[in-house]
Enzyme design. Structure first.
Site, PDB file in Angstrom:
ATOM      1  N   ASP A 297      -1.027   6.300   7.540  1.00  0.00           N
ATOM      2  CA  ASP A 297       0.040   6.117   8.515  1.00  0.00           C
ATOM      3  C   ASP A 297       1.315   5.663   7.801  1.00  0.00           C
ATOM      4  O   ASP A 297       1.403   4.506   7.447  1.00  0.00           O
ATOM      5  CB  ASP A 297      -0.370   5.139   9.620  1.00  0.00           C
ATOM      6  CG  ASP A 297      -1.084   3.887   9.092  1.00  0.00           C
ATOM      7  OD1 ASP A 297      -1.590   3.896   7.956  1.00  0.00           O
ATOM      8  OD2 ASP A 297      -1.129   2.899   9.835  1.00  0.00           O
ATOM      9  N   GLU A 481       0.511  -3.065  -2.907  1.00  0.00           N
ATOM     10  CA  GLU A 481      -0.224  -2.211  -1.981  1.00  0.00           C
ATOM     11  C   GLU A 481      -0.127  -0.748  -2.386  1.00  0.00           C
ATOM     12  O   GLU A 481      -1.086   0.010  -2.257  1.00  0.00           O
ATOM     13  CB  GLU A 481       0.365  -2.405  -0.576  1.00  0.00           C
ATOM     14  CG  GLU A 481      -0.239  -1.534   0.498  1.00  0.00           C
ATOM     15  CD  GLU A 481       0.552  -1.577   1.782  1.00  0.00           C
ATOM     16  OE1 GLU A 481      -0.020  -1.239   2.821  1.00  0.00           O
ATOM     17  OE2 GLU A 481       1.752  -1.947   1.746  1.00  0.00           O
TER      18      GLU A 481
END
Length: 517
Positions: A297, A481
């Site tokens: 996403d 991340e």
């Protein structure tokens, strides 16, 4: 005995709690929307995770009495009635001089959470009975597919107990809610994430005589039933929940969130995006939420034109990675039943896996692109979006040797950059597109290439990724991340709905796995 009693109390309490688990938007009608749309907090997840200082009914009573009063300040009201969630990683200061492996070893402690207790005042957290590792930053809860890649590192670090605790937590979620939610939050109860639970159980039980695959047989089957719900009654050319029946009778899976409203943790973003699409808002929002279930996403992968978020069509696509994971789930259930002595069920699931393998090779091998791609079941055509999801059939060893060779060639020619593999060939502002790269997809690609003997390419990718991770760590003291693998001096990837997060569970796990191989 005391620990056993506490566990039983949590199990019973959470079981009752789950019967009526409401999300923040349902608990605080009107107030929730007002806070999110006014952007009281920069990150919509902050209020979704907030802890109330008193009973929700008392907060709502006060809000309705005060909100239309002169000089009412919404932020002041929220601050006086809620505590914002803590960010544990924000308090941690790394020691760069101690080196990367010392940093990784310390982070397991920083990112570990103790077993949850059921709060007297309902929050969005779904309590878990065992310790677990969170990704870090704004991600304060366990995440489903993240955890497999985190566990790769835990295994290398010799932390089998933590691995088993996490697997048992996921088994608990399946038994409590019928599936593994995206994360242990009430607002995630409409969707799951890529089904890596079988792979986790395989990882846990491999070379571990203390744990048997057959111990997880029932929960593996429950997860399978969640993903296949409705398939028995489905007519050809139709879809329901996560299953699609093609016109030839083949049954495959798609991502499909049960909701069609803005995501609570990204409420304002979804609310505004729904104004900009020509799609029916409910259909558009289901596509958005389903892309969140995919873990990607967001990405041009899900867009009809390959570039516009407003043209997202997630539920129209059969994803190659999801169906490969379902193949692995079927194989794992077969192996668990064989170990338990249930040869009939083992044979049944082996047959299902073989049937799915044939379907994957038929519907996801895009001969025009010489690559595995998703399949649009509505238009009956291959997607032409080339992504690292193509590595999944290599990772789970179902690609033919000829297909693996062509995938390897394209990965080297088009995806390989100075810092590793880009996620897609499209450069957009979406975080799951170029120039960004993510640890889980590096690992799936590296290991998949090794499975077919492309060791030199796999090692090249591994070395570039490891070097980038370490270079950013030496400069910032952090593991990120995601990373920009095209401009390797950028200190991390960009795009997305929230700032770059550090911590970071799956980056740590994959990095340690690659350092130790």
């Amino acid at each position: 005995m005391k620990n056993i009693l506490l566990y039983l109390l949590l199990f019973v309490s959470a079981g009752l709690f789950a019967q009526n688990q409401k999300s923040p938007r349902v608990i605080y009608p009107g107030l929730f929307e007002d806070v999110q749309l006014a952007r009281v907090y920069a990150d919509g997840k902050s209020f979704a995770d907030a802890v109330p200082k008193k009973k929700p009914s008392e907060i709502m009573k006060a809000y309705l009495a005060e909100k239309n009063g002169k000089g009412f300040n919404l932020k002041a009201f929220v601050d006086s009635h809620f505590n914002l969630p803590e960010s544990h990683t924000a308090l941690y200061q790394s020691d760069i001089k101690a080196g990367i492996e010392k940093h990784l070893d310390t982070l397991w402690t920083v990112l570990q959470r103790n077993p949850d207790t059921v709060s007297a005042i309902q929050t969005s957290l779904l309590p878990l009975p065992n310790p677990y590792i969170v990704p870090g930053g704004r991600f304060r809860e366990v995440y489903y597919w993240d955890s497999y890649f985190t566990m790769l590192g835990l295994k290398e670090a010799g932390k089998a107990k933590v691995m088993k605790d996490m697997v048992d937590n996921f088994a608990y979620l399946i038994n409590t809610y019928g599936f593994i939610p995206n994360g242990n939050r009430s607002y995630y109860l409409t969707r799951s994430q890529p089904p890596f639970f079988a792979a986790m159980v395989q990882l846990l039980t491999k070379d571990n005589p203390d744990v048997k695959l057959s111990e997880y047989k029932e929960v593996l089957e429950k997860e399978y039933n969640f993903w296949m719900k409705g398939s028995a009654q489905l007519a050809p050319g139709k879809a329901i929940n996560h299953v699609v029946k093609l016109t030839d009778g083949t049954i495959l899976n798609r991502y499909h969130d049960a909701g069609d409203q803005p995501r609570e943790e990204s409420y304002r973003e979804d609310y505004e995006a729904a104004k900009l699409t020509k799609q029916n808002p409910a259909i558009f929002l289901r596509h958005v939420r389903s892309a969140a279930e995919s873990g990607w996403d967001f990405s041009s992968r899900w867009f009809a034109d390959g570039k516009s978020f407003s043209q997202i069509i997630t539920t129209d696509l059969l994803p190659v990675d999801l169906n490969t994971l379902m193949y692995n789930l079927e194989r794992t259930i077969a192996a668990a039943n064989k170990e338990a002595g249930n040869t009939k069920k083992a044979a049944s699931f082996s047959a299902k896996a073989n049937k799915r393998k044939a379907a994957i090779l038929k519907y996801f091998w895009n001969a025009k692109q010489n690559f595995f791609t998703d399949y649009n079941w509505k238009t009956k055509s291959f997607s032409n979006q080339l992504t690292l999801a193509a590595s999944f059939p290599l990772y789970f060893k179902l690609a033919t040797a000829a297909q693996a060779k062509l995938v390897a060639q394209k990965l080297e020619k088009d995806f390989l950059k100075p810092g590793g593999l880009i996620t897609t060939l499209k450069t957009t502002k979406e975080q799951w597109d170029a120039p960004n790269a993510w640890a889980p997809l590096q690992w799936m690609s590296i290991a998949g290439l090794h499975h077919y003997g492309y060791d030199q390419l796999a090692d090249t990718i591994s070395n570039r990724w490891v070097n980038l991770n370490i270079a950013v760590f030496k400069e910032t003291g952090k593991l990120m991340e995601k990373y920009n693998v095209v401009e390797t001096n950028s200190k991390g990837g960009g795009g997305g709905e929230y700032p770059l997060q550090d911590g970071f569970g799956w980056t740590n796990g994959v990095l340690l796995k690659l350092l130790k191989k």
